[in-house]
Design a protein around this motif. Structure first.
Motif, PDB file in Angstrom:
ATOM      1  N   LEU A  39       0.824  -1.196   0.000  1.00  0.00           N
ATOM      2  CA  LEU A  39       0.000   0.000   0.000  1.00  0.00           C
ATOM      3  C   LEU A  39       0.865   1.256   0.000  1.00  0.00           C
ATOM      4  N   ASP A  40       0.300   2.355  -0.486  1.00  0.00           N
ATOM      5  CA  ASP A  40       0.991   3.640  -0.480  1.00  0.00           C
ATOM      6  C   ASP A  40       0.736   4.371   0.844  1.00  0.00           C
ATOM      7  N   ASN A  41       1.672   5.225   1.209  1.00  0.00           N
ATOM      8  CA  ASN A  41       1.496   6.194   2.308  1.00  0.00           C
ATOM      9  C   ASN A  41       1.238   5.555   3.676  1.00  0.00           C
ATOM     10  N   VAL A  42       1.650   4.293   3.852  1.00  0.00           N
ATOM     11  CA  VAL A  42       1.495   3.643   5.152  1.00  0.00           C
ATOM     12  C   VAL A  42       2.651   4.064   6.059  1.00  0.00           C
ATOM     13  N   THR A  43       2.321   4.666   7.188  1.00  0.00           N
ATOM     14  CA  THR A  43       3.357   5.118   8.116  1.00  0.00           C
ATOM     15  C   THR A  43       3.668   4.069   9.179  1.00  0.00           C
ATOM     16  N   ARG A  44       2.653   3.280   9.572  1.00  0.00           N
ATOM     17  CA  ARG A  44       2.881   2.252  10.591  1.00  0.00           C
ATOM     18  C   ARG A  44       1.703   1.290  10.627  1.00  0.00           C
ATOM     19  N   LEU A  45       1.916   0.186  11.320  1.00  0.00           N
ATOM     20  CA  LEU A  45       0.863  -0.794  11.551  1.00  0.00           C
ATOM     21  C   LEU A  45       0.706  -0.959  13.062  1.00  0.00           C
ATOM     22  N   HIS A  46      -0.529  -0.836  13.527  1.00  0.00           N
ATOM     23  CA  HIS A  46      -0.829  -0.982  14.947  1.00  0.00           C
ATOM     24  C   HIS A  46      -1.428  -2.365  15.205  1.00  0.00           C
ATOM     25  N   ILE A  47      -0.870  -3.088  16.149  1.00  0.00           N
ATOM     26  CA  ILE A  47      -1.477  -4.319  16.640  1.00  0.00           C
ATOM     27  C   ILE A  47      -2.263  -3.978  17.898  1.00  0.00           C
ATOM     28  N   LEU A  48      -3.555  -4.282  17.886  1.00  0.00           N
ATOM     29  CA  LEU A  48      -4.439  -3.940  18.997  1.00  0.00           C
ATOM     30  C   LEU A  48      -4.877  -5.233  19.687  1.00  0.00           C
ATOM     31  N   PRO A  49      -4.205  -5.623  20.773  1.00  0.00           N
ATOM     32  CA  PRO A  49      -4.538  -6.891  21.435  1.00  0.00           C
ATOM     33  C   PRO A  49      -5.978  -6.920  21.930  1.00  0.00           C
ATOM     34  N   TYR A  50      -6.600  -8.073  21.803  1.00  0.00           N
ATOM     35  CA  TYR A  50      -7.985  -8.272  22.238  1.00  0.00           C
ATOM     36  C   TYR A  50      -8.175  -7.884  23.698  1.00  0.00           C
ATOM     37  N   HIS A  51      -9.333  -7.249  23.983  1.00  0.00           N
ATOM     38  CA  HIS A  51      -9.763  -6.999  25.363  1.00  0.00           C
ATOM     39  C   HIS A  51     -11.280  -7.193  25.403  1.00  0.00           C
ATOM     40  N   ASN A  52     -11.809  -7.329  26.603  1.00  0.00           N
ATOM     41  CA  ASN A  52     -13.253  -7.564  26.746  1.00  0.00           C
ATOM     42  C   ASN A  52     -13.961  -6.385  27.402  1.00  0.00           C
ATOM     43  N   PHE A  53     -13.424  -5.175  27.196  1.00  0.00           N
ATOM     44  CA  PHE A  53     -13.967  -3.990  27.862  1.00  0.00           C
ATOM     45  C   PHE A  53     -15.423  -3.721  27.484  1.00  0.00           C
TER      46      PHE A  53
END
Length: 304
Positions: free
Chosen positions: A247-261
């Motif tokens: 992909l173009d213009n991707v600055t970073r990738l965030h991993i968002l760990p599962y939570h049950n909030f």
């Protein structure tokens, strides 16, 4: 031109957030989503109309709600108090409930009403390089409201960001994406059948639109909710990261760990929570997935 009287359906305005974009931000959550993810932390966002929430412990059984509902969507019998298929979100039941057992989530607001509230904290945005973030639900599901909101926000000098699944027509993407300083794009899995099984919709449109969004966006971050049984494995993360690398213009990738909030919200909506009992993936696994992303030359951040 934009009209500050344009209306949309909002279910929350969260202030002083340090996630979902740079600096101190106000997040405006919009109703309506095309997906029904089994782990969704905002299940009240999925319907496009206001939703009734029921707190059983507060109910005294007076029956006011049953007698007042014009849709006959409420009953004292059976396992559920509210028939959400019949309910149109008029709010009559909540207005006559003496204990607050029934409440509404979601209300109609104008662009001006939203931004007048958002701009109360403008000094904090200037000092921290923060601003406005749109979330949901799926903001692109209310395109006229979102376009007017973003154009007005830019006219007021606000930095703009949006969390999105990317599900929209090409015409909507062309109208909205260029108005954003930051796009936070969810890519939940690369595999279409897996996506459909856990979200209710195949991901062909998501992946196709990701290519378009990456060309239109000034600054694009990919967000991957890390979900047990769904994508918390090396193959899934590598497939997503490999796709992101094209992909173009991707600055970073965030991993968002599962939570049950968001689990408690399911009981208020009288729904079962699929992920009850599941736990956040082990930290060692999360670090391993981070390494996979970084091995493909993409900056990886754990969390929002």
């Amino acid at each position: 031109m934009f009209d500050e009287n344009t209306q949309g359906t909002v279910f929350n305005i969260q202030k002083f957030s340090l996630h979902d974009g740079p600096g101190i931000r106000t997040i405006v959550f919009l109703k309506g989503c095309y997906l029904s993810c089994k782990w969704c932390s905002n299940p009240e966002s999925q319907k496009f109309t206001p939703s009734v929430m029921f707190e059983k412990k507060q109910c005294v059984g007076c029956g006011n709600c049953v007698r007042s509902c014009p849709q006959a969507a409420i009953s004292m019998e059976g396992s559920n108090r509210v028939d959400h298929d019949k309910c149109v979100g008029c709010g009559t039941c909540a207005s006559v409930c003496p204990t607050g057992a029934l409440s509404m989530t979601g209300k109609t607001m104008t662009v001006k009403e939203v931004l007048d509230d958002v701009c109360k904290d403008a000094v904090h945005y200037r000092r921290s390089s923060g601003g406005l973030t749109l979330s949901g639900g799926e903001p692109l599901a209310q395109p006229d409201f979102v376009e007017a909101l973003l154009r007005s926000a830019k006219a007021r000098g606000l930095h703009t960001a949006m969390e999105t699944t990317g599900i929209a027509s090409p015409a909507v993407l062309e109208r909205v994406i260029p108005l954003l300083d930051v796009v936070l794009l969810d890519i939940k899995t690369f595999y279409s059948k897996q996506h459909e099984k856990y979200t209710g919709l195949a991901n062909d449109v998501v992946l196709k639109n990701a290519l378009t969004i990456s060309k239109l966006a000034k600054n694009l971050s990919i967000r991957v909710p890390l979900i047990p049984e769904f994508n918390a494995d090396e193959q899934s993360i590598k497939a997503i990261a490999t796709f992101a690398s094209y992909l173009d213009n991707v600055t970073r990738l965030h991993i968002l760990p599962y939570h049950n909030f968001g689990q408690s919200k399911y009981s208020l909506l009288e729904q079962d929570y699929y992920y009850e009992g599941f736990k956040t993936p082990p930290q060692n696994d999360i670090e391993k997935f981070k390494g996979i992303v970084e091995s493909l030359g993409i900056e990886c951040v754990i969390g929002g």
